[in-house]
Design a protein around this motif. Sequence first.
Motif, PDB file in Angstrom:
ATOM      1  N   LEU A  84       0.828  -1.205   0.000  1.00  0.00           N
ATOM      2  CA  LEU A  84       0.000   0.000   0.000  1.00  0.00           C
ATOM      3  C   LEU A  84       0.866   1.260   0.000  1.00  0.00           C
ATOM      4  O   LEU A  84       0.443   2.300  -0.536  1.00  0.00           O
ATOM      5  N   VAL A  85       2.058   1.195   0.576  1.00  0.00           N
ATOM      6  CA  VAL A  85       2.945   2.365   0.590  1.00  0.00           C
ATOM      7  C   VAL A  85       3.355   2.733  -0.832  1.00  0.00           C
ATOM      8  O   VAL A  85       3.343   3.915  -1.214  1.00  0.00           O
ATOM      9  N   GLU A  86       3.718   1.733  -1.647  1.00  0.00           N
ATOM     10  CA  GLU A  86       4.077   2.007  -3.038  1.00  0.00           C
ATOM     11  C   GLU A  86       2.893   2.559  -3.822  1.00  0.00           C
ATOM     12  O   GLU A  86       3.054   3.432  -4.678  1.00  0.00           O
ATOM     13  N   VAL A  87       1.695   2.041  -3.542  1.00  0.00           N
ATOM     14  CA  VAL A  87       0.498   2.532  -4.223  1.00  0.00           C
ATOM     15  C   VAL A  87       0.296   4.017  -3.924  1.00  0.00           C
ATOM     16  O   VAL A  87       0.011   4.822  -4.825  1.00  0.00           O
ATOM     17  N   ILE A  88       0.447   4.408  -2.652  1.00  0.00           N
ATOM     18  CA  ILE A  88       0.272   5.822  -2.275  1.00  0.00           C
ATOM     19  C   ILE A  88       1.356   6.678  -2.917  1.00  0.00           C
ATOM     20  O   ILE A  88       1.078   7.780  -3.417  1.00  0.00           O
ATOM     21  N   ASP A  89       2.607   6.194  -2.919  1.00  0.00           N
ATOM     22  CA  ASP A  89       3.697   6.951  -3.557  1.00  0.00           C
ATOM     23  C   ASP A  89       3.402   7.206  -5.028  1.00  0.00           C
ATOM     24  O   ASP A  89       3.562   8.337  -5.526  1.00  0.00           O
TER      25      ASP A  89
ATOM     26  N   GLU B  30       7.185   1.938   6.813  1.00  0.00           N
ATOM     27  CA  GLU B  30       7.545   0.570   6.454  1.00  0.00           C
ATOM     28  C   GLU B  30       6.493  -0.037   5.536  1.00  0.00           C
ATOM     29  O   GLU B  30       5.377   0.484   5.416  1.00  0.00           O
ATOM     30  N   ARG B  31       6.850  -1.132   4.924  1.00  0.00           N
ATOM     31  CA  ARG B  31       5.963  -1.799   3.972  1.00  0.00           C
ATOM     32  C   ARG B  31       4.664  -2.223   4.656  1.00  0.00           C
ATOM     33  O   ARG B  31       4.687  -2.768   5.762  1.00  0.00           O
ATOM     34  N   CYS B  32       3.551  -1.983   3.987  1.00  0.00           N
ATOM     35  CA  CYS B  32       2.238  -2.407   4.478  1.00  0.00           C
ATOM     36  C   CYS B  32       1.548  -3.190   3.361  1.00  0.00           C
ATOM     37  O   CYS B  32       1.250  -2.626   2.295  1.00  0.00           O
ATOM     38  N   THR B  33       1.298  -4.472   3.585  1.00  0.00           N
ATOM     39  CA  THR B  33       0.755  -5.348   2.545  1.00  0.00           C
ATOM     40  C   THR B  33      -0.720  -5.617   2.782  1.00  0.00           C
ATOM     41  O   THR B  33      -1.132  -5.952   3.898  1.00  0.00           O
ATOM     42  N   VAL B  34      -1.505  -5.430   1.734  1.00  0.00           N
ATOM     43  CA  VAL B  34      -2.928  -5.776   1.740  1.00  0.00           C
ATOM     44  C   VAL B  34      -3.183  -6.686   0.546  1.00  0.00           C
ATOM     45  O   VAL B  34      -2.396  -6.721  -0.414  1.00  0.00           O
ATOM     46  N   MET B  35      -4.279  -7.420   0.588  1.00  0.00           N
ATOM     47  CA  MET B  35      -4.657  -8.272  -0.534  1.00  0.00           C
ATOM     48  C   MET B  35      -5.638  -7.521  -1.429  1.00  0.00           C
ATOM     49  O   MET B  35      -6.651  -6.997  -0.944  1.00  0.00           O
ATOM     50  N   GLY B  36      -5.333  -7.457  -2.723  1.00  0.00           N
ATOM     51  CA  GLY B  36      -6.248  -6.752  -3.608  1.00  0.00           C
ATOM     52  C   GLY B  36      -5.635  -6.529  -4.968  1.00  0.00           C
ATOM     53  O   GLY B  36      -4.704  -7.212  -5.396  1.00  0.00           O
TER      54      GLY B  36
END
Length: 438
Positions: free
Chosen positions: A293-298, A320-326
């Motif tokens: 999710l951090v990369e998605v926001i960036d 830090e890295r935050c992983t979600v399923m989607g």
Amino acid sequence: MPTVPMEGVDESTWLDVIQKMDEVYTRLIDDEVELEKKNTELEQSQQFIFSVLTSMSDVLVVCDEGGLIEQANAALCELVGRSEAQLRGTRLYELLADDASVDAARAAMEKADAPRAGEAIELNLLDQQGQAISVDANCTPRIGGNGRRVGTVWVGRPTAELKRAYHEMRAAHEALKRTQQQLLHSEKMASLSQLVAGVAHELNNPISFVLGNVHALRKYCDRLQTYMAALHAHEPEPVLQALRQKLRIEHLLGDLPSLIEGTLEGAQRTADIVHGLKRFSAMDPEERTPVNLVEVIDRAIHWVQKGRPTPVDVRWQAGERCTVMGSAGQLQQVMMNLLQNAFDAVGGPGVASPCVWVAMAYEGAQVHVSVRDNGPGIPPEHLLRIFDPFFTTKPVGKGTGLGLSISYGIVEQHGGRLSARNSDSGGAEFILELPKAQ
């Protein structure tokens, strides 16, 4: 003639006889009344059973041990086009449309250990036009007074109409899914069109860098060809030395690695930009994969900033890295929509120092992402309608009114929640809640 009294019989004896006769007569009357009552109850019970059988929409057949029909209800008679009198005494197998149904019915009726609760079997019956009708039937053993099986009760429901309705519903559902996917993609393309200017500027830098390096490499290539021609012509060493100085071969050879490295870097940067655009604009697959999710926001902040004529101050500290399923593309679409709305809110008159805050926090197994601006906020009368389809406060041509509605649906499909409120410090705040990947 005068009566002669019977010896040993007096008047009291006759009175006893008359009394007994009265009692017997009274008992006969009572028995007759009770019999009439029982007959009436039996007739009412038969009428009740007949009315129930007649009103049943499911077909019912009662067979003996050999499969001969003993009774059938009105639904079956109407389905096969025969009266109950015509059906009584015929074999059940004559009503079945194919050998598979005959074999299944025979096996069910001949089964010694048939369950008392019944057994579900799919049969094909012949209707009055001679066409096969699919019936979901239940075969229940009929037990006599001695506890032994004396026949079978069949109760079935025609499923052709139900199956047709199911197929129609499934087709409508698939069409709705396709329409929803097309609408989602259209809204994504509308968001992408707002970024064209920023994308052009973003691509211009690495492409210009690559073009400049390629022109330099072409000049270096011409110099090298001239020098190589002299070498192949076996020119004297003094001539070759003078040519090396004139063509600056040593400088050229020292500059080649950096030119090649810069060209590769610019080409890779261009490829990354194009790949990001393709990933955002492509139709999203239905399967869910781990997404940072951090990369998605960036990426969302980067692309929305590039699409603005003037940059907006964005306060975001990537942690830090935050992983979600989607789906990375769908989640990026949500973030870009929230950021675009925030940028539009602070881009109007009356906002001296436009600023947007993006923050991430954790609460148990949930991750919360907030997007807050210092704009005028959301009017209270609009808060309840902010996620309604086609609802927008933007002027005509500036918004479709679908962005927040589609974003709300995407977040729900990801098992999360999207909400809006006015922040205590001013401006609007959207909160995205998503479950973290295990």
